[in-house]
Motif scaffolding. Structure first.
Motif, PDB file in Angstrom:
ATOM      1  N   MET A 124      11.237  -5.070  -6.283  1.00 41.64           N
ATOM      2  CA  MET A 124      10.423  -4.182  -5.458  1.00 41.64           C
ATOM      3  C   MET A 124       8.928  -4.414  -5.670  1.00 41.64           C
ATOM      4  O   MET A 124       8.111  -3.968  -4.869  1.00 41.64           O
ATOM      5  N   THR A 125       8.546  -5.104  -6.757  1.00 39.59           N
ATOM      6  CA  THR A 125       7.127  -5.409  -6.992  1.00 39.59           C
ATOM      7  C   THR A 125       6.730  -6.757  -6.394  1.00 39.59           C
ATOM      8  O   THR A 125       5.553  -7.105  -6.416  1.00 39.59           O
ATOM      9  N   TRP A 126       7.713  -7.512  -5.901  1.00 38.94           N
ATOM     10  CA  TRP A 126       7.390  -8.814  -5.315  1.00 38.94           C
ATOM     11  C   TRP A 126       6.584  -8.627  -4.032  1.00 38.94           C
ATOM     12  O   TRP A 126       6.586  -7.556  -3.432  1.00 38.94           O
ATOM     13  N   ARG A 127       5.892  -9.688  -3.612  1.00 37.05           N
ATOM     14  CA  ARG A 127       4.920  -9.580  -2.535  1.00 37.05           C
ATOM     15  C   ARG A 127       5.130 -10.683  -1.492  1.00 37.05           C
ATOM     16  O   ARG A 127       5.843 -11.664  -1.725  1.00 37.05           O
ATOM     17  N   THR A 128       4.442 -10.533  -0.373  1.00 32.90           N
ATOM     18  CA  THR A 128       4.425 -11.529   0.697  1.00 32.90           C
ATOM     19  C   THR A 128       2.996 -11.640   1.204  1.00 32.90           C
ATOM     20  O   THR A 128       2.322 -10.619   1.377  1.00 32.90           O
ATOM     21  N   ASN A 129       2.532 -12.879   1.431  1.00 35.54           N
ATOM     22  CA  ASN A 129       1.202 -13.024   2.026  1.00 35.54           C
ATOM     23  C   ASN A 129       1.300 -13.734   3.378  1.00 35.54           C
ATOM     24  O   ASN A 129       2.378 -14.178   3.787  1.00 35.54           O
ATOM     25  N   PHE A 131       0.480 -16.506   4.365  1.00 32.46           N
ATOM     26  CA  PHE A 131       0.850 -17.916   4.322  1.00 32.46           C
ATOM     27  C   PHE A 131       2.321 -18.096   3.930  1.00 32.46           C
ATOM     28  O   PHE A 131       2.792 -19.219   3.791  1.00 32.46           O
ATOM     29  N   SER A 132       3.025 -16.986   3.719  1.00 36.54           N
ATOM     30  CA  SER A 132       4.417 -17.012   3.258  1.00 36.54           C
ATOM     31  C   SER A 132       4.570 -17.926   2.055  1.00 36.54           C
ATOM     32  O   SER A 132       5.494 -18.745   1.976  1.00 36.54           O
ATOM     33  N   LYS A 133       3.663 -17.789   1.109  1.00 37.25           N
ATOM     34  CA  LYS A 133       3.694 -18.644  -0.083  1.00 37.25           C
ATOM     35  C   LYS A 133       5.046 -18.510  -0.782  1.00 37.25           C
ATOM     36  O   LYS A 133       5.537 -17.424  -1.025  1.00 37.25           O
ATOM     37  N   GLY A 134       5.674 -19.653  -1.061  1.00 39.29           N
ATOM     38  CA  GLY A 134       6.935 -19.665  -1.767  1.00 39.29           C
ATOM     39  C   GLY A 134       8.171 -19.652  -0.890  1.00 39.29           C
ATOM     40  O   GLY A 134       9.292 -19.764  -1.393  1.00 39.29           O
ATOM     41  N   ARG A 135       8.010 -19.558   0.424  1.00 38.73           N
ATOM     42  CA  ARG A 135       9.170 -19.538   1.331  1.00 38.73           C
ATOM     43  C   ARG A 135       8.732 -20.064   2.696  1.00 38.73           C
ATOM     44  O   ARG A 135       7.782 -19.563   3.290  1.00 38.73           O
ATOM     45  N   VAL A 136       9.464 -21.054   3.221  1.00 36.06           N
ATOM     46  CA  VAL A 136       9.132 -21.574   4.542  1.00 36.06           C
ATOM     47  C   VAL A 136      10.180 -21.214   5.594  1.00 36.06           C
ATOM     48  O   VAL A 136       9.901 -21.304   6.790  1.00 36.06           O
ATOM     49  N   LEU A 137      11.383 -20.825   5.176  1.00 39.64           N
ATOM     50  CA  LEU A 137      12.403 -20.313   6.093  1.00 39.64           C
ATOM     51  C   LEU A 137      13.260 -19.288   5.355  1.00 39.64           C
ATOM     52  O   LEU A 137      13.469 -19.399   4.137  1.00 39.64           O
ATOM     53  N   ALA A 170      -4.761  -8.612   3.786  1.00 40.63           N
ATOM     54  CA  ALA A 170      -4.441  -8.569   2.358  1.00 40.63           C
ATOM     55  C   ALA A 170      -4.702  -9.898   1.657  1.00 40.63           C
ATOM     56  O   ALA A 170      -4.594  -9.978   0.427  1.00 40.63           O
ATOM     57  N   GLY A 171      -5.049 -10.950   2.410  1.00 37.41           N
ATOM     58  CA  GLY A 171      -5.411 -12.223   1.805  1.00 37.41           C
ATOM     59  C   GLY A 171      -4.305 -12.873   1.007  1.00 37.41           C
ATOM     60  O   GLY A 171      -3.114 -12.647   1.246  1.00 37.41           O
ATOM     61  N   ASP A 172      -4.708 -13.686   0.021  1.00 38.03           N
ATOM     62  CA  ASP A 172      -3.749 -14.443  -0.776  1.00 38.03           C
ATOM     63  C   ASP A 172      -2.786 -13.549  -1.544  1.00 38.03           C
ATOM     64  O   ASP A 172      -1.629 -13.915  -1.763  1.00 38.03           O
ATOM     65  N   ARG A 173      -3.256 -12.388  -2.007  1.00 37.32           N
ATOM     66  CA  ARG A 173      -2.412 -11.513  -2.819  1.00 37.32           C
ATOM     67  C   ARG A 173      -1.299 -10.890  -1.994  1.00 37.32           C
ATOM     68  O   ARG A 173      -0.206 -10.631  -2.492  1.00 37.32           O
ATOM     69  N   GLY A 174      -1.517 -10.661  -0.724  1.00 32.66           N
ATOM     70  CA  GLY A 174      -0.491 -10.117   0.133  1.00 32.66           C
ATOM     71  C   GLY A 174      -0.170  -8.666  -0.161  1.00 32.66           C
ATOM     72  O   GLY A 174      -0.950  -7.951  -0.805  1.00 32.66           O
TER      73      GLY A 174
END
Length: 260
Positions: A124-129, A131-137, A170-174
């Motif tokens: 629940m503390t994970w984030r999304t920015n 640029f979808s950093k860490g996931r492309v699909l 929210a920028g890079d931090r998401g």
């Protein structure tokens, strides 16, 4: 591989179904392992006692082969770009859904998170920015036939276009998982809903920002599905401001959501 029309559908709707992406014999081999690990008997529905059983990470050889078929690799190239994604190490976790009158308790609308939060052990503390950093699909691998009664994943069609304007400030931090879910659900409430139905071996390739949800199972046969991310290649994260303008369909959709 998605053709030009399917690629445009992906950009517009946020997903495309790749029929028969995994051969049937390989699906059956994987499903046999999964059935064993559920602790339930496929021939005795009295052993199907809970609405959902979450099985752990699956990286055995049959699952690696299922995740890396030539058809899938060609589709990854078409939607993400050649050299911009990692081959799959497996298929991750499987939420196996059983027919049940009980509520599953995990069927809220949301967007997947891909950035570790302050407590990596607490999703629940994970984030999304943006640029979808860490996931492309986001991918949905069907390992059983799925009708509308068999708890297909619900997808808000076009909702991936509603998410970039929420994330950009929210920028890079998401944004953290729950905050983004609340905002994305409200922003996409007007969208029609599609259902990830199909035959065992079909794979839905979804934009990482698509708003989606599980649902209760009202059918007769358990539903087996994997929902792994496709990861970016090292140093090849999504980029929505490419100097050469060589945007992938995933990036084009983000830019379209931002009005670019």
């Amino acid at each position: 591989m998605p053709d030009g029309a399917q690629t445009e559908t992906f950009i517009r709707d946020g997903f495309v179904r790749l029929a028969e992406a995994v051969p049937q014999d390989l699906v059956a081999e994987c499903r046999e392992i999964l059935w064993r690990d559920t602790g339930a008997d496929p021939n005795d529905c009295s052993t199907w006692t809970t609405p959902v059983v979450r099985l752990g990470h699956y990286a055995q050889e049959p699952f690696r082969r299922a995740a890396n078929t030539p058809r899938l690799h060609a589709a990854f190239d078409a939607l993400v770009g050649e050299g911009r994604w990692q081959p799959q190490g497996g298929l991750g976790t499987f939420p196996v859904r059983f027919p049940s009158d009980e509520e599953p308790g995990d069927d809220g609308w949301h967007v997947e998170a891909s950035l570790q939060g302050d407590d990596p052990a607490n999703f629940m503390t994970w984030r999304t920015n943006v640029f979808s950093k860490g996931r492309v699909l986001l991918m949905l691998f069907l390992f059983s036939d799925v009708s509308e009664d068999d708890a297909p994943t619900r997808i808000r069609v076009g909702s991936h276009l509603d998410v970039p304007p929420i994330l950009e400030p929210a920028g890079d931090r998401g944004l953290p998982f729950m905050e983004l879910a609340g905002k994305a659900v409200s922003a996409s409430d007007h969208r029609p809903v599609a259902y990830a139905t199909g035959q065992a071996g079909d794979v839905y390739l979804c934009h990482p920002f698509v708003v989606h949800a599980a649902q209760p199972h009202h059918g007769t046969e358990p539903r087996f599905m994997a929902q792994p991310p496709l990861l970016p290649a090292a140093g090849r994260e999504l980029d929505i401001e490419r100097a050469d303008g060589a945007y992938s369909p995933v990036e084009v959709a983000i830019r379209r959501g931002l009005g670019r």
